[in-house]
Design a protein around this motif. Structure first.
Motif, short mmCIF file in Angstrom:
data_model
loop_
_atom_site.label_atom_id
_atom_site.label_comp_id
_atom_site.label_asym_id
_atom_site.label_seq_id
_atom_site.Cartn_x
_atom_site.Cartn_y
_atom_site.Cartn_z
N ASP A 69 0.86 -1.19 0.00
CA ASP A 69 0.00 0.00 0.00
C ASP A 69 0.90 1.25 0.00
O ASP A 69 1.35 1.70 1.05
CB ASP A 69 -0.90 -0.02 1.24
CG ASP A 69 -1.87 1.15 1.27
OD1 ASP A 69 -1.71 2.07 0.45
OD2 ASP A 69 -2.77 1.14 2.13
N VAL A 102 -0.85 4.77 1.74
CA VAL A 102 -1.04 5.01 3.17
C VAL A 102 0.12 5.83 3.74
O VAL A 102 -0.05 6.57 4.71
CB VAL A 102 -1.25 3.68 3.94
CG1 VAL A 102 0.05 2.88 4.05
CG2 VAL A 102 -1.85 3.94 5.30
N LYS A 120 -7.92 3.66 5.46
CA LYS A 120 -8.17 2.23 5.35
C LYS A 120 -9.45 1.91 6.11
O LYS A 120 -9.75 2.55 7.13
CB LYS A 120 -7.00 1.45 5.93
CG LYS A 120 -5.76 1.36 5.04
CD LYS A 120 -4.61 0.74 5.81
CE LYS A 120 -3.40 0.46 4.95
NZ LYS A 120 -3.50 -0.78 4.17
N THR A 151 0.80 11.07 7.78
CA THR A 151 0.78 9.69 7.30
C THR A 151 1.36 8.74 8.34
O THR A 151 0.79 7.68 8.59
CB THR A 151 1.53 9.56 5.96
OG1 THR A 151 2.85 10.09 6.09
CG2 THR A 151 0.80 10.28 4.85
#
Lengths: 527, 138
Positions: free
Chosen positions: A131, A134, A144, A172
């Motif tokens: 991912d 993310v 998510k 993040t």
């Protein structure tokens, strides 16, 4: 009239360019943050319907990124402690918050940097399962979902997010690390979402209108492997490391001395503090309290009280001062805010109680899920601040081991659905491949969390008189003499007596010299 | 004829520039929610917490309510609702007046008023009650 002739087009474009340049110079590019505008990449001009689709587009250009990530703790959730060979990492250890992701991956993988980790069948070798978004989202809109192994929410505009990626940010990293343990600020005590936009007083490095450090400013990465470990940290640093390194060494973690060196106090009147740095971690003085950003951190968690439902059959919830103090699915909690940490000798050696080990209580009656080694005289310890988190959690009284409860999910075995500990732990231990007697009891546990963040400005550091005093912050630190804390009344009396006698002696001597001088003057008149 | 063609080219160039300008304005109107967050938390929230009866969480209003607030451009205070406009509190005049006591106002002093307003608006819409990521004051 031919409006499309080449000359006309050139002239129009020329005029256009001049005006654009003037316009650009006038408006400026106040928020330019990257050298690449991903909205212009042809690989990203798609209507992405899934996370793996985006990743396949990313790795067309970033060809090595997924391969690099596959080797990291963020991907494997595994870590082999090089000192004691314990196999750690999120997928192997226990804690006394949510206990363990084992048998609960579909839920817990909301904080995994992958797509679709629901059970052991997850393909860790697939590059498209990484991912990218993310960690690299800048829009703040990427989320998510829960209970689906880390897939994005259906409401996320994947194309928009993919076209607006950049370096990692406090947001993040914080999306998972601020919320460890199941909520904002719950786990660490020095990390919560107040660090997204911190004032200087909260964190002198991250100050949003000052130095504005991101997490990655200190936690440098090499090939996506990010420095910083609480499984095998360094407690003392004999050499001056530097952050801007080329080669990642496991022991070369993010730490204060990487920038500040081993003699960090440069001003002449502060230089004696450098001697303190030989025995005291920087954080001990410069992170004076935990949970300073207005978000309370959880201090205790009692799973044994879980299971109460309200009149509608839903899990009972109670709040005090905005903090969740009871939840039918999880039990009871207490909190602390802006409070002093505890202090220990710590040499960087951490040992975990793993699933297959028989547990033992410490002298206070707790199982130490992780124990920090250290002493005053081993030559490699420093006095460190820690948040000590205490809990009550299920264990197997017959086997004498900690257990894996299957808490999440829609099946009847899941504790959050059936509220039956025996069923939940039977399912959890089966999933983990561990023996279980079928009996459940509860045991007191504790964990220590080293405090590193929320670094206060120098003027707000711990004052001398907070430690150099009886019953001060370091009252429980043994093996070291701390002036004022360890003063002996008899020794003080003897010292003062000697000082007084010395003073009397000096005065008497001085008087003698004066009298002698005057006497000699009187008996020997000048010629 | 030649003069007419030159005139037409200038008109085309001007039209394209205007369209480009509008496009840039539209881009600017999106706002930078992260810059807006800094200003909202360190200037708006700081003042509200100290002098205006407490913090106002972005999640106290829906997106539509926030947009309506900016559309009406009425800030208050409650006993004199029209005394200040919302846009006054992102103005250079206001930032200048508090820059000695508020580091964020000083740091963001040079951002054009219209841009900063859009930044704040973007943050509030981004974290409104009905957004995907409602946030509290902290």
């Amino acid at each position: 009239m031919n409006l499309l002739c080449v000359q006309c087009v050139i002239e129009v474009m020329s005029s256009l360019l001049r005006v654009i340049l003037v316009f650009a110079a006038f408006t400026g590019t106040a928020y330019a943050i990257s050298t690449a505008d991903h909205t212009k990449f042809k690989e990203l001009q798609e209507n992405f319907k899934s996370g793996p689709e985006v990743t396949r587009a990313c790795i067309k250009c970033h060809t090595e990124a997924a391969k690099q990530l596959h080797k990291t703790k963020h991907w494997t959730w595994e870590f082999l402690n090089p000192d004691n060979k314990q196999r750690l990492g999120k997928r192997n250890i226990l804690n006394n918050f949510c206990i363990t992701p084992q048998s609960n991956f579909a839920h817990c993988a909301a904080c995994h940097i992958g797509y679709g980790w629901i059970d052991e069948s997850f393909d860790f070798a697939a590059e498209e399962n990484v991912d990218c978004l993310v960690c690299h989202d800048t829009t703040g809109s990427y989320r998510k979902a829960g209970d689906n192994g880390g897939l994005p929410r259906e409401t996320v505009d994947l194309t928009y997010v993919a076209q607006n990626v950049s370096s990692t940010s406090r947001d993040t990293c914080g999306a998972c690390h601020f919320y460890g343990g199941g909520g904002n600020g719950v786990k660490h005590g020095d990390m919560d979402d107040s660090l997204a936009v911190p004032e200087r007083e909260l964190d002198v490095h991250m100050d949003a209108v000052g130095e504005d450090f991101t997490c990655a400013t200190c936690h440098k990465h090499v090939e996506h492997d990010i420095a910083g470990s609480r499984y095998a940290p360094e407690a003392a640093h004999s050499e001056d490391y530097h952050v801007h390194r080329k080669v990642f060494e496991e022991e070369d973690n993010a730490h204060c001395r990487a920038c500040h060196g081993n003699r960090p106090h440069k001003k002449a009147d502060k230089s004696r503090l450098n001697n303190h740095a030989k025995k005291i971690a920087c954080q001990t003085c410069h992170v004076p309290r935990i949970a300073r950003g207005g978000v309370a951190t959880r201090m205790t968690w009692d799973w044994s009280t879980a299971g109460q439902l309200d009149e509608t059959g839903e899990p009972l919830k109670k709040h005090v001062d905005g903090n969740l103090v009871y939840h039918g699915k999880r039990g009871s909690f207490t909190y602390a805010e802006d409070s002093e940490p505890e202090y220990i000798w710590f040499n960087g050696e951490v040992r975990y109680v793993l699933l297959n080990e028989r547990v033992a209580l410490n002298e206070d009656g707790y199982v130490e899920i992780n124990s920090f080694a250290g002493s005053a005289d081993d030559g490699k310890s420093r006095i460190w601040p820690v948040k000590v988190f205490r809990g009550v959690q299920p264990y197997d009284p017959i086997m004498g081991t900690m257990v894996v409860p299957h808490t999440t999910g829609l099946d009847e075995d899941a504790y959050w659905r059936g509220f039956d500990w025996e069923k939940a732990i039977t399912a959890g231990m089966l999933s983990a491949g561990q023996p279980f007697s079928g009996k459940v009891d509860f045991i007191k546990t504790q964990m220590s969390w080293p405090i590193n963040h929320m670094v206060a400005p120098a003027e707000d550091a711990v004052g001398c008189d907070e430690c150099h005093i009886k019953n001060g912050r370091l009252k429980d630190i043994d093996g070291i003499y701390i002036p004022s804390r360890d003063a002996s009344q008899k020794l003080d009396l003897a010292g003062w007596a000697i000082a007084l006698l010395t003073l009397v002696g000096v005065v008497m001597h001085g008087l003698g010299r004066i009298v002698s001088y005057l006497w000699s003057k009187r008996s020997c008149p000048s010629e | 004829m030649r003069h007419n063609m030159k005139h037409q080219k200038s008109i085309i160039a001007a039209l394209v520039v205007i369209l480009l300008g509008m496009s840039s304005m539209a881009e600017a109107a999106k706002g930078n929610w992260k810059k807006g967050r800094i200003y909202y938390r360190m200037v708006c929230t700081d003042c509200h917490a100290k002098e205006a009866g407490g913090k106002i969480s972005p999640s106290e209003k829906t997106k539509a309510e926030w947009l309506d607030y900016f559309e009406k451009n009425i800030h208050g205070p409650q006993d004199a609702p029209t005394k200040y406009t919302a846009s006054y509190f992102v103005s250079h005049e206001y930032r200048e007046s508090i820059k000695d006591t508020n580091r964020a106002a000083k740091k963001l002093l040079k951002i054009p008023e219209e841009q900063l307003l859009e930044d704040v608006k973007a943050f509030l819409v981004h974290t409104a009650k009905d957004s995907d990521q409602p946030t509290s004051c902290e």
